[in-house]
Design an enzyme around this catalytic site. Sequence first.
Site, PDB file in Angstrom:
ATOM      1  N   LYS A 209     -78.184 -11.132   1.560  1.00 36.59           N
ATOM      2  CA  LYS A 209     -77.966 -11.473   0.156  1.00 36.59           C
ATOM      3  C   LYS A 209     -78.964 -10.718  -0.713  1.00 36.59           C
ATOM      4  O   LYS A 209     -79.941 -10.164  -0.216  1.00 36.59           O
ATOM      5  CB  LYS A 209     -78.118 -12.985  -0.047  1.00 36.59           C
TER       6      LYS A 209
ATOM      7  N   ARG B 226     -80.998 -29.007  -3.210  1.00 30.30           N
ATOM      8  CA  ARG B 226     -80.281 -27.903  -3.851  1.00 30.30           C
ATOM      9  C   ARG B 226     -78.781 -28.193  -3.841  1.00 30.30           C
ATOM     10  O   ARG B 226     -78.252 -28.746  -4.789  1.00 30.30           O
ATOM     11  CB  ARG B 226     -80.627 -26.580  -3.140  1.00 30.30           C
TER      12      ARG B 226
ATOM     13  N   TYR C 224     -99.889   0.306 -24.313  1.00 32.14           N
ATOM     14  CA  TYR C 224     -99.566  -0.627 -25.389  1.00 32.14           C
ATOM     15  C   TYR C 224    -100.667  -1.672 -25.549  1.00 32.14           C
ATOM     16  O   TYR C 224    -101.210  -2.191 -24.570  1.00 32.14           O
ATOM     17  CB  TYR C 224     -98.252  -1.344 -25.092  1.00 32.14           C
TER      18      TYR C 224
ATOM     19  N   MET D 230     -92.126   0.038 -19.831  1.00 37.54           N
ATOM     20  CA  MET D 230     -90.784  -0.198 -19.297  1.00 37.54           C
ATOM     21  C   MET D 230     -90.431   0.804 -18.198  1.00 37.54           C
ATOM     22  O   MET D 230     -89.836   0.441 -17.180  1.00 37.54           O
ATOM     23  CB  MET D 230     -89.748  -0.117 -20.415  1.00 37.54           C
TER      24      MET D 230
END
Length: 367
Positions: A40, A136, A263, A310
């Site tokens: 998965k 769950r 940044y 990014m």
Amino acid sequence: MKTSPHRNTSAIVDLKAIRNNIEKFKKHIHPNAEIWPAVKADAYGHGSVEVSKAVSDLVGGFCVSNLDEAIELRNHLVTKPILVLSGIVPEDVDIAAALNISLTAPSLEWLKLVVQEEAELSDLKIHIGVDSGMGRIGIRDVEEANQMIELADKYAINFEGIFTHFATADMADDTKFKDQQARFNKIMAGLSRKPKFVHSTNTAAALWHKEQVQAIERLGISMYGLNPSGKTLELPFEIEPALSLVSELTHIKKIAAGETVGYGATYETSEETWIGTVPIGYADGWTRQMQGFKVLVNGEFCEIVGRVCMDQMMIKLDKSYPLGTKVTLIGRDKTNEITTTDVADWRGTINYEVLCLLSDRIKRIYK
């Protein structure tokens, strides 16, 4: 997200290592048990189609999260049995039946909705999910399980399996594990009949609770060479990490003392400093939390400075290097190594998450 083949940031996946890890597990578990690897989430970032094809001869079937993941394997000619571990919408059960995909039946309510569908159900295979303490999905009492079996029989649905999932099998304290085990065994004892497959063993249970004898062993993170407990429990045998993450230097410059990087100007040089730029960022799954962590250049640790952008990040170099010099983010370079678990510890998370966050933009190279 589109893969970027012209950008030299790559996840290198060693399929032989994955096969070797499975072979070691086969020697460790009961000889009659089948291994059904969890592929998965794109095989935990390793590539579900490539991994499934590479190990198909070693396993009994595969486990995926959702129907679309199962369909992808079928579309790429993976023919082994597939079990979807999460619930799917009842309207799609005919797709699963047509493609020989087994489904998790999480509740009687869900199964009642399934039989209301105008679909051919005789080819449908279900595994009843049991919530023994994970909280769950799944049923919590034997009465509901038996009603589901009765309903499945009425509509000729193949009650193929029943399973649960342990929440704490990777922890030193086994109190919760034993409680879940007892709850599951109690439900099994009261079933009107047993299916072909009874399974509760995940990777951690297979490693540290060998007393569990199951028809299926759902092998996950350790197939890819990682310890499910992180660094809490010692592995009973060695496994080999299958994924390394590498990039390269695309820009190098020397900046003066007192200059800032990135940044927010969060990093300021205290002296003349060589700064290298690496083409990987948070859009690739290399999160902003990695500021201050290390990478390897020429076998030496180099600090990630300034905020991760990014698409790029900056590192502090000990000297100038040629453009294209290899940068290792996960893996070994000479005598030093950075593991996925090291990255997870820095972020305050688990090694699973680090791998699963590596985006499709990073090209995978298989060897």
